[in-house]
Design a protein around this motif. Structure first.
Motif, mmCIF file in Angstrom:
data_model
loop_
_atom_site.group_PDB
_atom_site.id
_atom_site.type_symbol
_atom_site.label_atom_id
_atom_site.label_comp_id
_atom_site.label_asym_id
_atom_site.label_seq_id
_atom_site.Cartn_x
_atom_site.Cartn_y
_atom_site.Cartn_z
ATOM 1 N N ALA A 11 21.410 -5.556 41.801
ATOM 2 C CA ALA A 11 22.804 -5.541 41.174
ATOM 3 C C ALA A 11 23.448 -6.898 41.008
ATOM 4 N N GLY B 204 27.804 8.854 38.494
ATOM 5 C CA GLY B 204 26.617 9.076 37.355
ATOM 6 C C GLY B 204 26.957 10.328 36.613
ATOM 7 N N SER C 96 31.833 8.687 36.795
ATOM 8 C CA SER C 96 31.710 7.675 35.777
ATOM 9 C C SER C 96 30.409 7.018 35.780
ATOM 10 N N GLY D 31 28.715 2.958 35.415
ATOM 11 C CA GLY D 31 29.163 1.516 35.452
ATOM 12 C C GLY D 31 30.152 1.373 36.417
HETATM 13 N N1 LIG Z 1 21.391 -1.683 40.622
HETATM 14 C C1 LIG Z 1 22.744 -1.413 40.864
HETATM 15 N N2 LIG Z 1 23.487 -1.931 41.740
HETATM 16 C C2 LIG Z 1 24.620 -1.346 42.117
HETATM 17 N N3 LIG Z 1 25.417 -0.400 41.364
HETATM 18 C C3 LIG Z 1 24.659 0.322 40.460
HETATM 19 C C4 LIG Z 1 23.150 -0.183 40.164
HETATM 20 N N4 LIG Z 1 22.671 0.869 39.234
HETATM 21 C C5 LIG Z 1 23.620 1.692 39.057
HETATM 22 N N5 LIG Z 1 24.870 1.404 39.626
HETATM 23 C C6 LIG Z 1 26.166 2.190 39.673
HETATM 24 O O1 LIG Z 1 25.862 3.465 40.207
HETATM 25 C C7 LIG Z 1 26.683 4.250 39.310
HETATM 26 C C8 LIG Z 1 25.974 5.513 38.706
HETATM 27 O O2 LIG Z 1 24.758 4.933 38.118
HETATM 28 P P1 LIG Z 1 24.027 5.539 36.828
HETATM 29 O O3 LIG Z 1 24.946 5.724 35.671
HETATM 30 O O4 LIG Z 1 22.627 5.116 36.653
HETATM 31 O O5 LIG Z 1 23.603 7.244 37.453
HETATM 32 P P2 LIG Z 1 22.788 7.812 38.545
HETATM 33 O O6 LIG Z 1 23.468 7.550 39.563
HETATM 34 O O7 LIG Z 1 21.697 7.097 38.357
HETATM 35 O O8 LIG Z 1 23.005 9.425 38.157
HETATM 36 P P3 LIG Z 1 21.996 9.939 36.776
HETATM 37 O O9 LIG Z 1 21.071 11.064 37.528
HETATM 38 O O10 LIG Z 1 22.804 10.635 36.277
HETATM 39 O O11 LIG Z 1 21.132 9.016 36.083
HETATM 40 C C9 LIG Z 1 27.311 3.555 38.207
HETATM 41 O O12 LIG Z 1 28.731 3.338 38.695
HETATM 42 C C10 LIG Z 1 26.609 2.320 38.276
HETATM 43 O O13 LIG Z 1 27.452 0.943 38.101
#
Ligand SMILES: Nc1ncnc2c1ncn2[C@@H]1O[C@H](COP(=O)(O)OP(=O)(O)OP(=O)(O)O)[C@@H](O)[C@H]1O
Ligand SMILES: O=P(O)(O)OC[C@H]1O[C@](O)(CO)[C@@H](O)[C@@H]1O
Ligand SMILES: [Mg+2]
Length: 544
Positions: free
Chosen positions: A60, A163, A226, A228
């Protein structure tokens, strides 16, 4: 409750805590010895018998905690036994007091034999073994421990959902709140609204068993979500300022990476804060775990779209029903929805390349099926065929706020290509209906089976945090609830392996061609490392 020292002798010797467990295969004592010395009894960071594996820092961009290396606790036993353990608060805050688990005095639990999990219980990663197999990788078994590291009145917990939506989010929220209250007498639980950014940009809400009583009957998340907005420092500052000491983070692969960053920063600051991830995604693409909650519900809901496509297709001459289902990187929903339905003649997923024209191609198969059956149903996962679309359109790489690839609509594109193929050659008059249920399969409450699963996940998460474990994701491994280190679930993404038996079962069920060349099969069999090397070599050669 009166604290006792964490350095006390083991609270429950293995031999007495689980009287029904078969005793003493030869390796058992050594295993006990090694595990005992690695479970949170010796001072931080790790026991003498464990090996600390140092992994590359997380990726990140705003993870200031990445200065601190991410560390995995590895404990080795006899016959190739390996435990990939999860962090514990006393790894970095030695001499924390412990308290008897309040469940001991709870009439609902005290009658249950073996309610407490043996400290040494672990769950194997792999259950299919051969006579000469090493015992292999294990994860710590989830569940309540005899001693806890928090006094009920001192706990201030918070819950956040991040997410995309997923059936069951509200059930998990509800069961964390109720589990903390009913099992541990914890009554201070805050809801963080609107995902990660809610920690620093929104007010919190008080959550009580009463306020969450019927939320499991609703789709979505009562907390909002959310993509991001993950800012590790601001989030941890907020956790520290509010005096929060248990953080429950519900989300997919991205969310678990964010949770790992938060945990690293909390560990760097040596805060007594347990960070727990509960994996969420209808795509079922989280590594290690058997499946993610909400997946079953999504597959069930997808049946309605497939049924409609089938009814439409079989009611007309040469009817074709095309259904697009979610699955950005993995085709699990499409694969399971196809297997469940039996009305699907062809399933296309991101992991399995396909081609349209020529011998063995999709058009040839459609033509053959229409001639034989008069209709057909095709299910396509949203991430399938993206390379084909990109070839035929000028496209730009777009990403969402979390850095996820934004996809082109394969369903519309494919439907148009099929129509063009049949009309241009005047082969057959076809009647194609395209159904895209999109968010309908995830914006619904969870079904009965997912509700049970959510409840167990939430309770396991609560037991783990109360027992002082931290930096872990709770998950089902071979049907058992376990605690898995964040690194394990964030390093890779779960995908359908097209050389595995499950995909072969699907092919046998639909009787579709595999659309694969021998090169595709070789590629599918490659490890990630081999794949990287081949693509680097191709780049060096100037080939694509
Ligand atoms: N590598 C990372 N390091 C820190 N925070 C992250 C990272 N990747 C994603 N996030 C944070 O995690 C949150 C959710 O990420 P994302 O939108 O990719 O959904 P997800 O948790 O993978 O769920 P989904 O199954 O819907 O994709 C967001 O707020 C994003 O900023
Ligand atoms: O439109 P959103 O909310 O970003 O979600 C879309 C994505 O979320 C997922 O369902 C995963 O939760 C993907 O399959 C899909 O591409
Ligand atoms: Mg994701």
């Amino acid at each position: 409750m009166h604290p006792s020292s964490a350095a006390d002798p083991p609270a429950v010797p293995a031999a007495t805590s689980e009287p029904h467990e078969p005793q003493s295969p030869t390796g058992r004592q050594i295993l006990d010895f090694e595990l005992r010395n690695s479970i949170p009894r010796l001072p931080a960071p790790f026991s003498s018998s464990s090996t600390a594996l140092h992994l590359a820092p997380g990726s990140a961009s705003n993870m200031s905690a990445t200065d601190a290396e991410t560390t995995v606790k590895i404990v080795k036993g006899e016959f190739g036994y390996v435990l990939e353990d999860v962090p514990h608060l006393i790894d970095y805050i030695p001499d924390l007091p412990t308290y008897p688990n309040p469940l001991q005095d709870n009439p609902s639990y005290s009658v249950v034999k073996q309610y407490f999990v043996n400290q040494d219980d672990t769950v194997p990663r792999k259950v299919v073994v051969q006579i000469d197999s090493p015992r292999g990788l294990h994860f710590r078994r989830a569940g309540p421990r005899q001693k806890v590291y928090f006094e009920s009145d001192d706990v201030l917990a918070c819950i956040v959902t991040c997410g995309g939506l997923c059936p069951g989010l509200n059930t998990v929220i509800r069961e964390i709140v109720c589990g903390l209250s009913y099992m541990y007498g914890v009554n201070q639980v805050l809801g963080i609204e609107g995902g990660y950014r809610g920690f620093y940009a929104r007010n919190t809400i008080q959550m009580t068993p009463k306020s969450v009583n019927d939320i499991h009957k609703r789709g979505g998340t009562v907390l909002g979500t959310s993509r991001g907005g993950h800012d590790t420092m601001k989030i941890v500052d907020n956790i520290q300022d509010r005096g929060i000491n248990q953080v429950y983070i519900i989300g997919g692969d991205g969310t678990q990476k964010g949770a790992a960053a938060i945990f690293e920063e909390i560990r760097r600051r040596r805060l007594k804060v347990a960070v727990v991830g509960i994996p969420k995604t209808i795509d079922n693409d989280i590594a290690v775990i058997d499946k993610s909650f909400g997946f079953d519900t999504a597959v069930e809901e997808a049946q309605r779209a497939i049924n409609a496509a089938h009814v439409e297709a079989e009611s007309v001459e040469n009817g074709i029903g095309v259904v697009k289902l979610m699955g950005r990187y993995s085709g699990f929903i499409a694969m399971y929805a196809t297997l469940a339905s039996r009305d699907v003649d062809c399933c296309l997923i991101p992991e399995s390349p396909f081609y349209l024209e020529g011998k063995g191609g999709l058009f040839e198969y459609i033509e053959k099926t229409l001639k034989e059956n008069g209709h057909m149903v095709l299910v396509v996962a949203e991430g399938a065929g993206q390379d084909l679309i990109a070839e035929s359109m000028k496209t730009m790489d777009h990403e969402d706020a979390s850095g996820n690839k934004l996809l082109l609509d394969v369903g519309l594109w494919l439907s148009q290509r099929i129509k063009d193929y049949f009309s241009s050659r005047q082969k057959m008059v076809i009647n194609l209906k395209y159904i895209d249920p999109t968010y309908m399969i995830r914006a619904i409450p969870s079904n009965a089976s997912d509700n049970v699963y959510c409840t167990l996940l939430a309770q396991s998460a609560v037991h783990g945090a109360m027992a002082g474990y931290t930096g872990f994701t709770v998950g089902l491994v071979n049907g058992r609830q376990t605690y898995i280190p964040f690194e394990r679930v964030t390093q890779t993404r779960n995908k359908v392996v097209i050389t595995d038996r499950m995909w072969a079962r699907l092919l046998s069920s639909t009787n579709q061609p595999s659309f694969l060349s021998s090169k595709d099969v070789d590629e599918a069999n490659m490890t990630d490392e081999q794949r990287k090397q081949t693509s680097e070599k191709n780049c060096d050669n100037g080939s694509v």
